[in-house]
Design an enzyme around this catalytic site. Structure first.
Site, PDB file in Angstrom:
ATOM      1  N   ASP A 144      -1.574 -19.234   2.908  1.00 17.41           N
ATOM      2  CA  ASP A 144      -2.514 -19.691   2.479  1.00 17.41           C
ATOM      3  C   ASP A 144      -2.978 -21.079   3.425  1.00 17.41           C
ATOM      4  O   ASP A 144      -4.049 -21.439   2.627  1.00 17.41           O
ATOM      5  CB  ASP A 144      -1.942 -20.180   0.832  1.00 17.41           C
ATOM      6  CG  ASP A 144       0.262 -20.363   1.221  1.00 17.41           C
ATOM      7  OD1 ASP A 144       0.597 -20.161   2.251  1.00 17.41           O
ATOM      8  OD2 ASP A 144      -0.232 -21.178   0.821  1.00 17.41           O
ATOM      9  N   ASP A 179      -5.601  -7.623   4.942  1.00 21.72           N
ATOM     10  CA  ASP A 179      -6.575  -7.081   3.400  1.00 21.72           C
ATOM     11  C   ASP A 179      -8.173  -8.200   3.001  1.00 21.72           C
ATOM     12  O   ASP A 179      -9.225  -8.398   3.159  1.00 21.72           O
ATOM     13  CB  ASP A 179      -6.565  -5.861   2.741  1.00 21.72           C
ATOM     14  CG  ASP A 179      -7.548  -5.220   1.217  1.00 21.72           C
ATOM     15  OD1 ASP A 179      -8.810  -5.208   2.066  1.00 21.72           O
ATOM     16  OD2 ASP A 179      -7.016  -4.374   0.825  1.00 21.72           O
ATOM     17  N   TYR A 226       0.881  -1.716  -0.339  1.00 22.95           N
ATOM     18  CA  TYR A 226       0.077   0.290  -0.407  1.00 22.95           C
ATOM     19  C   TYR A 226       1.037   1.282  -0.100  1.00 22.95           C
ATOM     20  O   TYR A 226       0.132   2.291  -0.122  1.00 22.95           O
ATOM     21  CB  TYR A 226      -1.535  -0.286   0.914  1.00 22.95           C
ATOM     22  CG  TYR A 226      -1.955  -1.173   1.302  1.00 22.95           C
ATOM     23  CD1 TYR A 226      -1.587  -2.406   0.905  1.00 22.95           C
ATOM     24  CD2 TYR A 226      -3.233  -0.549   0.359  1.00 22.95           C
ATOM     25  CE1 TYR A 226      -2.360  -3.758   1.429  1.00 22.95           C
ATOM     26  CE2 TYR A 226      -4.200  -1.823   0.144  1.00 22.95           C
ATOM     27  CZ  TYR A 226      -3.557  -2.916   0.856  1.00 22.95           C
ATOM     28  OH  TYR A 226      -4.426  -4.143   0.340  1.00 22.95           O
ATOM     29  N   LYS A 264       4.158 -15.023   5.018  1.00 27.20           N
ATOM     30  CA  LYS A 264       4.367 -15.697   4.087  1.00 27.20           C
ATOM     31  C   LYS A 264       5.319 -15.797   3.225  1.00 27.20           C
ATOM     32  O   LYS A 264       6.508 -15.615   3.120  1.00 27.20           O
ATOM     33  CB  LYS A 264       4.029 -15.260   2.786  1.00 27.20           C
ATOM     34  CG  LYS A 264       4.189 -16.062   1.492  1.00 27.20           C
ATOM     35  CD  LYS A 264       3.116 -17.213   1.085  1.00 27.20           C
ATOM     36  CE  LYS A 264       3.580 -18.415  -0.278  1.00 27.20           C
ATOM     37  NZ  LYS A 264       2.686 -19.479   0.320  1.00 27.20           N
TER      38      LYS A 264
END
Ligand code: NAD
Length: 333
Positions: free
Chosen positions: A204, A228, A124, A171
């Protein structure tokens, strides 16, 4: 003494859900001096920035705002009003309670999470460019300071609200430097909270486990982009965008807002669900010490839903204004 809060009525369905929410807060007997501030499409149409400086200054001065959704104009050069508010007011913690509600159908019974999404960093930063024709580069920014304050906010919340566990989502197996820093900082902060269980999970794997073993999870801490996406996934799990509340906390102010956007196609139809903004307002009431009013409103919403008075998104036929009037009448007893 009346509380003071800024109010952004928003675009699209914003004004109609705002009217519904204000009528319910009024029925709960809380006195709030609402200071209406300008933002959104009407500012753009008047040739101003989508969130004018005077609006930012007022919210910083009052320290508190209830905000209905705004439309982000599509096209080159258009800045998101929400990203603007987050950056200018340093609203670094986006907090979303995700809980099943009586009367709201969902297969995820017993779902009870709180999401802490870092709100100012990650992709962002919007630093991206065409490195050469056909090749786009983007920059992801993660800082130790930014990771530390979101982790600490989550642990402090967990301690205050007697939550069982705080879980870091990342991640770091692929983004070893950026997400590695986020994870290591989380683990360092966790040492100050030995009373709270902690673990970490790859984003994930979290998505799969959330829909199969949602009861295992409690408070989640995530960098901006994963936060988000997981927030909207969770909003769907609790019954849809019409019921998902949110809050943004920062060093200068707190802004309370629904997860959903301005749903322009429903504008003026008196059709959408005001619950998401209403439940965001109950988070605001708790923030200013009006615990009883918040509880009363939640109880009145529950009774209204159990009576079958629901808007279209919950398979009911009540209009926005009818739902609001029913909740207000429960409050007045
Ligand atoms: P949206 O959330 O506005 O609407 C998507 C769909 O969700 C709607 O068509 C409707 O079916 C459903 N929905 C949303 N709110 C509902 C409610 N209260 N009750 C019942 N159903 C509801 O998303 P979008 O259409 O992608 O975005 C519209 C505009 O809102 C865009 O300009 C977007 O940038 C903006 N937006 C603003 C915010 C914000 O201000 N916080 C957040 C998301 C999107």
């Amino acid at each position: 003494m009346a509380h003071k809060a800024c109010l952004i009525r928003g675009d699209g369905i914003g004004p109609e859900i705002t009217d519904a929410v204000l009528s319910i807060i009024d029925a709960a007997g809380v006195s709030i001096e609402w200071i209406e501030v300008d933002a959104g499409l009407k500012c753009v149409e008047a040739g101003e920035p989508i969130v004018p400086d005077r609006t930012i200054a007022k919210i910083a001065e009052v320290g508190l705002a209830l905000k209905a959704p705004m439309t982000t104009p599509v096209g080159k050069g258009s800045v998101s009003p929400n990203v603007t508010l987050r950056k200018r007011l340093d609203l670094y913690a986006c907090v979303r309670p995700v809980k099943t509600l009586p009367g709201v159908p969902t297969p995820f019974e017993g779902l009870d999470l709180v999401i802490f999404r870092e709100n100012t960093e990650d992709v962002y930063s919007q630093i991206e460019y065409m490195q050469q024709p056909g090749v786009a580069f983007g920059t992801k920014v993660i800082t130790e300071a930014g990771s530390e304050r979101i982790a600490r906010a989550a642990f402090e919340y967990a301690r205050k609200n007697r939550r069982r566990a705080v879980i870091c989502v990342h991640k770091a197996n692929i983004q070893k430097i950026c997400d590695g820093l986020f994870l290591r900082t989380f683990q360092k902060v966790a040492q100050d909270y030995p009373d709270i269980e902690t673990w970490d999970v790859i984003v994930d794997a979290l998505c799969m486990q959330l829909v199969t073993k949602w009861r295992n999870f409690d408070v989640l801490v995530l960098p901006n982009l994963y936060g988000d996406i997981v927030s909207d996934l969770s909003a769907g799990m609790m019954g849809g965008l019409g019921v998902a509340p949110g809050a943004n906390f920062g060093s200068k102010a707190a802004i309370f807002e629904a997860v959903h956007g301005s749903a322009p196609k429903y504008k003026g139809l008196d059709k959408v669900n005001p619950m998401a903004l209403l439940l965001s307002a109950t988070l605001m009431l708790r923030h200013i010490g009006e615990e009883k009013a918040a509880k009363d409103i939640e109880g009145a919403v529950e009774k209204t839903l159990i009576k079958g008075i629901k808007t279209y998104d919950l398979h009911g036929s009540a209009k926005t204004s009818e739902f609001a009037a029913a909740v207000a009448s429960e409050l007045k007893g």
